[in-house]
Design a protein around this motif. Structure first.
Motif, PDB file in Angstrom:
ATOM      1  N   ALA A  83      -3.523 -10.693   5.429  1.00  0.00           N
ATOM      2  CA  ALA A  83      -2.376 -11.549   5.131  1.00  0.00           C
ATOM      3  C   ALA A  83      -2.847 -12.632   4.177  1.00  0.00           C
ATOM      4  N   ALA A  84      -2.162 -12.768   3.072  1.00  0.00           N
ATOM      5  CA  ALA A  84      -2.517 -13.756   2.042  1.00  0.00           C
ATOM      6  C   ALA A  84      -3.989 -13.643   1.646  1.00  0.00           C
ATOM      7  N   GLY A  85      -4.477 -12.404   1.551  1.00  0.00           N
ATOM      8  CA  GLY A  85      -5.841 -12.159   1.100  1.00  0.00           C
ATOM      9  C   GLY A  85      -6.926 -12.323   2.144  1.00  0.00           C
ATOM     10  N   GLU A  86      -6.564 -12.713   3.361  1.00  0.00           N
ATOM     11  CA  GLU A  86      -7.539 -12.906   4.434  1.00  0.00           C
ATOM     12  C   GLU A  86      -7.374 -11.819   5.492  1.00  0.00           C
ATOM     13  N   ARG A  99     -10.134  -0.494   7.562  1.00  0.00           N
ATOM     14  CA  ARG A  99     -10.529  -1.669   6.774  1.00  0.00           C
ATOM     15  C   ARG A  99     -10.502  -1.341   5.287  1.00  0.00           C
ATOM     16  N   GLY A 100     -11.012  -0.182   4.896  1.00  0.00           N
ATOM     17  CA  GLY A 100     -10.998   0.214   3.492  1.00  0.00           C
ATOM     18  C   GLY A 100      -9.585   0.370   2.953  1.00  0.00           C
ATOM     19  N   LEU A 101      -8.711   0.977   3.753  1.00  0.00           N
ATOM     20  CA  LEU A 101      -7.313   1.136   3.328  1.00  0.00           C
ATOM     21  C   LEU A 101      -6.630  -0.216   3.167  1.00  0.00           C
ATOM     22  N   ALA A 102      -6.817  -1.104   4.145  1.00  0.00           N
ATOM     23  CA  ALA A 102      -6.176  -2.420   4.079  1.00  0.00           C
ATOM     24  C   ALA A 102      -6.721  -3.233   2.904  1.00  0.00           C
ATOM     25  N   ARG A 103      -8.029  -3.175   2.673  1.00  0.00           N
ATOM     26  CA  ARG A 103      -8.611  -3.925   1.551  1.00  0.00           C
ATOM     27  C   ARG A 103      -8.069  -3.434   0.221  1.00  0.00           C
ATOM     28  N   LEU A 104      -7.942  -2.120   0.068  1.00  0.00           N
ATOM     29  CA  LEU A 104      -7.379  -1.568  -1.171  1.00  0.00           C
ATOM     30  C   LEU A 104      -5.953  -2.070  -1.374  1.00  0.00           C
ATOM     31  N   HIS A 105      -5.144  -2.009  -0.330  1.00  0.00           N
ATOM     32  CA  HIS A 105      -3.746  -2.424  -0.463  1.00  0.00           C
ATOM     33  C   HIS A 105      -3.597  -3.937  -0.568  1.00  0.00           C
ATOM     34  N   ALA A 106      -4.563  -4.705  -0.081  1.00  0.00           N
ATOM     35  CA  ALA A 106      -4.549  -6.165  -0.281  1.00  0.00           C
ATOM     36  C   ALA A 106      -4.933  -6.502  -1.719  1.00  0.00           C
ATOM     37  N   TRP A 107      -5.790  -5.688  -2.306  1.00  0.00           N
ATOM     38  CA  TRP A 107      -6.267  -5.923  -3.672  1.00  0.00           C
ATOM     39  C   TRP A 107      -5.198  -5.580  -4.710  1.00  0.00           C
ATOM     40  N   LEU A 108      -4.413  -4.545  -4.470  1.00  0.00           N
ATOM     41  CA  LEU A 108      -3.441  -4.088  -5.473  1.00  0.00           C
ATOM     42  C   LEU A 108      -2.538  -5.197  -5.999  1.00  0.00           C
ATOM     43  N   PRO A 109      -1.923  -6.027  -5.136  1.00  0.00           N
ATOM     44  CA  PRO A 109      -1.053  -7.091  -5.674  1.00  0.00           C
ATOM     45  C   PRO A 109      -1.785  -8.115  -6.534  1.00  0.00           C
ATOM     46  N   THR A 110      -3.087  -8.261  -6.351  1.00  0.00           N
ATOM     47  CA  THR A 110      -3.846  -9.205  -7.170  1.00  0.00           C
ATOM     48  C   THR A 110      -4.249  -8.591  -8.503  1.00  0.00           C
ATOM     49  N   ALA A 111      -4.257  -7.259  -8.579  1.00  0.00           N
ATOM     50  CA  ALA A 111      -4.738  -6.568  -9.772  1.00  0.00           C
ATOM     51  C   ALA A 111      -3.624  -6.063 -10.677  1.00  0.00           C
ATOM     52  N   LEU A 112      -2.417  -5.982 -10.159  1.00  0.00           N
ATOM     53  CA  LEU A 112      -1.305  -5.414 -10.916  1.00  0.00           C
ATOM     54  C   LEU A 112      -0.297  -6.492 -11.303  1.00  0.00           C
ATOM     55  N   SER A 113       0.390  -6.269 -12.390  1.00  0.00           N
ATOM     56  CA  SER A 113       1.410  -7.228 -12.830  1.00  0.00           C
ATOM     57  C   SER A 113       2.611  -7.187 -11.879  1.00  0.00           C
ATOM     58  N   ALA A 114       3.421  -8.226 -11.912  1.00  0.00           N
ATOM     59  CA  ALA A 114       4.626  -8.289 -11.083  1.00  0.00           C
ATOM     60  C   ALA A 114       5.566  -7.128 -11.399  1.00  0.00           C
ATOM     61  N   ASP A 115       5.672  -6.771 -12.684  1.00  0.00           N
ATOM     62  CA  ASP A 115       6.533  -5.650 -13.061  1.00  0.00           C
ATOM     63  C   ASP A 115       6.019  -4.336 -12.481  1.00  0.00           C
ATOM     64  N   ARG A 164       2.744 -10.827   1.140  1.00  0.00           N
ATOM     65  CA  ARG A 164       1.293 -10.863   0.932  1.00  0.00           C
ATOM     66  C   ARG A 164       0.564 -10.232   2.114  1.00  0.00           C
ATOM     67  N   LEU A 165       1.014  -9.034   2.491  1.00  0.00           N
ATOM     68  CA  LEU A 165       0.543  -8.341   3.674  1.00  0.00           C
ATOM     69  C   LEU A 165       0.020  -6.962   3.283  1.00  0.00           C
ATOM     70  N   ALA A 166      -1.077  -6.537   3.909  1.00  0.00           N
ATOM     71  CA  ALA A 166      -1.607  -5.189   3.712  1.00  0.00           C
ATOM     72  C   ALA A 166      -2.051  -4.646   5.064  1.00  0.00           C
ATOM     73  N   PHE A 167      -1.868  -3.348   5.260  1.00  0.00           N
ATOM     74  CA  PHE A 167      -2.125  -2.716   6.549  1.00  0.00           C
ATOM     75  C   PHE A 167      -2.865  -1.412   6.347  1.00  0.00           C
ATOM     76  N   GLY A 168      -3.818  -1.117   7.222  1.00  0.00           N
ATOM     77  CA  GLY A 168      -4.501   0.162   7.248  1.00  0.00           C
ATOM     78  C   GLY A 168      -4.674   0.620   8.685  1.00  0.00           C
ATOM     79  N   TYR A 169      -4.466   1.910   8.927  1.00  0.00           N
ATOM     80  CA  TYR A 169      -4.607   2.483  10.266  1.00  0.00           C
ATOM     81  C   TYR A 169      -5.189   3.876  10.136  1.00  0.00           C
ATOM     82  N   THR A 170      -6.224   4.151  10.905  1.00  0.00           N
ATOM     83  CA  THR A 170      -6.801   5.494  10.962  1.00  0.00           C
ATOM     84  C   THR A 170      -7.053   5.835  12.422  1.00  0.00           C
ATOM     85  N   THR A 171      -7.077   7.121  12.723  1.00  0.00           N
ATOM     86  CA  THR A 171      -7.339   7.573  14.081  1.00  0.00           C
ATOM     87  C   THR A 171      -8.011   8.934  14.048  1.00  0.00           C
ATOM     88  N   SER A 172      -8.796   9.202  15.075  1.00  0.00           N
ATOM     89  CA  SER A 172      -9.383  10.540  15.197  1.00  0.00           C
ATOM     90  C   SER A 172      -8.507  11.418  16.081  1.00  0.00           C
TER      91      SER A 172
END
Length: 190
Positions: free
Chosen positions: A37-40, A78-94, A155-163
């Protein structure tokens, strides 16, 4: 069934831990859940036990060498959430807005059956979801019920994995729905 959950949860996100404990996600294996949330990182949880052979097949060099579209990615929550948290910081608003506009919508001809049409909505590269705290979420369901999304509006990102895989339509897993409802309830409203 209540299970032991390890990891960290920030103040205000305790309902996510409770949802993971109560979800039954670990009856036959393990589950990981991570939220930014908000990058944290505000949720980073692991529950259950990993089967001895849970990672044997994905690590097999013969399998890794075969290009299987949409199936060769191996990560954790964690990897999925970090990727999806990073996308809004790396991409333009459009570009971010474009990721939430369905370009293709309708019954999935691969997953649907005569008795059950599975409606899917895809933007350019992502599934358009309503699993987060708003309808502006984009991400993707994965094999067996893995899921990740970004909700730039909150400003939210979520990741979930399961075996312990759920076999059924995307978004049909009650475990993921419980978690996303809990996360949505934790998001501050403006």
């Amino acid at each position: 069934m209540t299970v032991s959950v390890e990891g960290t949860v920030a103040v205000g996100y305790e309902p996510v831990r409770a949802a993971l404990e109560a979800s039954g996600a670990t009856e036959h294996g393990s589950a990981d859940c991570c939220v930014y949330a908000a990058g944290e990182c505000v949720v980073d949880l692991r529950a259950g036990r990993r089967p001895e052979d849970a990672f044997a097949l994905p690590r097999d060099p013969a399998l890794r060498g075969v290009p299987i579209i949409a199936s060769n990615g191996y990560t954790n929550a964690r990897g999925l959430a970090r990727l999806h948290a990073w996308l809004p910081t790396a991409l333009s608003a459009d570009t971010l807005r474009d990721l939430t506009v369905a370009r293709i919508a309708g019954p999935d001809v691969v997953l649907s059956a005569p008795a059950m049409a599975i409606e899917q909505h895809f933007s350019r590269g992502f599934e358009v979801l309503q699993a987060g705290s708003s309808s502006a979420a984009s991400g993707h369901h994965g094999l067996g019920c893995a899921m990740a999304f970004a909700d730039p509006a909150h400003r939210l990102a979520f990741g979930y994995t399961t075996s312990a895989a759920h076999l059924g339509p995307p978004g049909g897993d009650a475990r993921v729905r419980k978690l996303t409802r809990a996360i949505s309830a934790c998001v501050p409203r403006s």
